[in-house]
Motif scaffolding. Structure first.
Motif, short mmCIF file in Angstrom:
data_model
loop_
_atom_site.label_atom_id
_atom_site.label_comp_id
_atom_site.label_asym_id
_atom_site.label_seq_id
_atom_site.Cartn_x
_atom_site.Cartn_y
_atom_site.Cartn_z
N PHE A 1 14.86 -7.30 -3.44
CA PHE A 1 13.70 -6.39 -3.36
C PHE A 1 12.58 -6.88 -4.27
CE2 PHE A 1 11.65 -2.51 -5.15
CZ PHE A 1 10.98 -2.11 -4.01
N ARG A 2 12.92 -7.27 -5.50
CA ARG A 2 11.91 -7.79 -6.43
C ARG A 2 11.24 -9.04 -5.86
NH1 ARG A 2 12.09 -5.75 -11.61
NH2 ARG A 2 13.95 -4.58 -12.22
N LYS A 3 12.05 -9.89 -5.24
CA LYS A 3 11.49 -11.13 -4.69
C LYS A 3 10.54 -10.84 -3.54
CE LYS A 3 12.91 -15.78 -3.34
NZ LYS A 3 14.07 -16.71 -3.16
N LEU A 4 10.89 -9.89 -2.69
CA LEU A 4 10.03 -9.52 -1.58
C LEU A 4 8.70 -8.95 -2.06
CD1 LEU A 4 12.64 -7.93 0.85
CD2 LEU A 4 11.27 -9.95 1.33
N LEU A 5 8.77 -8.16 -3.15
CA LEU A 5 7.56 -7.58 -3.71
C LEU A 5 6.80 -8.54 -4.62
CD1 LEU A 5 8.58 -4.86 -2.58
CD2 LEU A 5 7.77 -3.80 -4.68
N ARG A 6 7.43 -9.68 -4.94
CA ARG A 6 6.84 -10.70 -5.81
C ARG A 6 6.53 -10.12 -7.19
NH1 ARG A 6 2.61 -13.47 -1.45
NH2 ARG A 6 4.19 -13.99 0.11
N VAL A 7 7.53 -9.45 -7.76
CA VAL A 7 7.38 -8.86 -9.10
C VAL A 7 8.47 -9.41 -10.00
CG1 VAL A 7 6.29 -6.76 -8.25
CG2 VAL A 7 8.79 -6.85 -8.45
N ASP A 8 8.26 -9.31 -11.34
CA ASP A 8 9.25 -9.84 -12.27
C ASP A 8 10.28 -8.79 -12.65
OD1 ASP A 8 8.11 -8.13 -14.20
OD2 ASP A 8 6.75 -9.70 -14.92
N ASP A 9 11.18 -9.16 -13.55
CA ASP A 9 12.29 -8.27 -13.93
C ASP A 9 11.83 -7.05 -14.70
OD1 ASP A 9 13.99 -10.00 -12.69
OD2 ASP A 9 14.66 -10.99 -14.53
N ASN A 10 10.63 -7.06 -15.22
CA ASN A 10 10.14 -5.91 -16.00
C ASN A 10 9.34 -4.92 -15.15
OD1 ASN A 10 11.14 -6.97 -18.49
ND2 ASN A 10 9.41 -8.41 -18.52
N TRP A 11 9.19 -5.24 -13.88
CA TRP A 11 8.39 -4.37 -13.01
C TRP A 11 9.03 -3.01 -12.81
CZ3 TRP A 11 9.16 -1.96 -8.28
CH2 TRP A 11 8.01 -1.49 -7.62
N ARG A 12 8.21 -1.98 -12.86
CA ARG A 12 8.66 -0.62 -12.62
C ARG A 12 7.45 0.20 -12.21
NH1 ARG A 12 13.06 2.50 -14.11
NH2 ARG A 12 12.65 4.74 -14.21
N THR A 13 7.68 1.20 -11.36
CA THR A 13 6.56 2.04 -10.94
C THR A 13 7.04 3.48 -10.75
OG1 THR A 13 4.67 2.15 -9.44
CG2 THR A 13 6.80 1.64 -8.45
N ASP A 14 6.15 4.33 -10.24
CA ASP A 14 6.37 5.77 -10.28
C ASP A 14 7.28 6.29 -9.17
OD1 ASP A 14 6.17 8.40 -11.05
OD2 ASP A 14 4.25 8.73 -10.06
N THR A 15 6.86 6.14 -7.90
CA THR A 15 7.56 6.86 -6.83
C THR A 15 8.07 5.96 -5.72
OG1 THR A 15 5.42 7.28 -5.77
CG2 THR A 15 6.31 9.02 -7.19
N LEU A 16 9.27 6.29 -5.26
CA LEU A 16 9.87 5.67 -4.08
C LEU A 16 10.22 6.77 -3.08
CD1 LEU A 16 11.40 3.40 -2.44
CD2 LEU A 16 13.44 4.06 -3.75
N LEU A 17 9.90 6.55 -1.81
CA LEU A 17 10.36 7.40 -0.73
C LEU A 17 11.22 6.56 0.20
CD1 LEU A 17 10.49 9.86 1.15
CD2 LEU A 17 8.30 9.11 2.13
#
Length: 215
Positions: free
Chosen positions: A40-56
């Motif tokens: 999932f991180r790779k698909l979003l092109r984000v690093d291991d520290n990435w975090r955000t507010d909401t998931l549906l």
């Protein structure tokens, strides 16, 4: 193709007893695996520290797939039509939304729609609802089994959806191109990244697990 494998045990139970099917779900048999957190991180092109507010997570089932993504979000919402599965999702602490009205009053940073557009009655309407429900800069995690085969559990006797997605092609490459050109682009989505992932389903007495290819 997906309905033959994913619904293998379900079809037998449904023919014999609705109560048996509820027990099957309560026992959490037939759990799915679609994507891991590193994928999932790779698909979003984000690093291991990435975090955000909401998931549906739309059509979250028993929440097993949701659980891989949930640690990256402060709040997790889910929809699901099965009452049994809804109870399991509540036990995990996810906020359950109404399947008809989830798009009316909230915006989300990430919306996951995994193996749903080939199983819902109005997939084009669903994609439109997803688009208007994203926060600015939001992302959609979409999975679909190829070769494409639409099948709706309830509704028309022939199990065909009201809205037919214009996906064509006899090869994998042709169908991928058709999904992007004929479905996602007209729905005003831009493909940022894509991958082939194993869609695994817990098996039964005849086979340990079943698998399909998700894209």
């Amino acid at each position: 193709m997906i309905c033959l494998l994913r619904r293998n045990s379900y079809e037998y139970l449904r023919k014999h007893s609705k109560i048996a099917l509820r027990c099957y779900r309560w026992l959490q048999r037939g759990s799915m695996f679609v994507v891991s957190q590193p994928q999932f991180r790779k698909l979003l092109r984000v690093d291991d520290n990435w975090r955000t507010d909401t998931l549906l997570d739309l059509g979250a089932g028993d929440g097993e797939v949701t659980a891989h993504l949930a640690p990256l979000f402060d709040k997790v919402y889910a929809t699901e039509v099965s009452n049994t599965m809804r109870t399991l999702l509540q036990r995990r602490g996810y906020v359950l939304l109404d399947v008809e009205n989830w798009h009316l009053d909230r915006k989300y940073d990430v919306i996951s729609c995994l193996n749903l557009i080939d199983r819902c009655d109005t997939p084009l309407e669903l994609l439109s609802q997803i688009r208007i429900s994203l926060q600015p800069g939001g992302r959609v995690l979409l999975a679909v089994v190829l070769p494409f085969s639409a099948y709706v559990e309830s509704g028309a006797p022939d199990h065909k959806p009201k809205e037919l997605l214009p996906i064509s092609g006899s090869t994998f490459e042709e169908q991928v191109n058709s999904v992007v050109t004929n479905v996602l682009s007209p729905a005003q989505f831009e493909v940022i990244s894509w991958s082939r992932v194993p869609y695994l389903c817990e098996g039964d007495l005849h086979q340990s697990y079943y698998w399909l290819d998700d894209y």
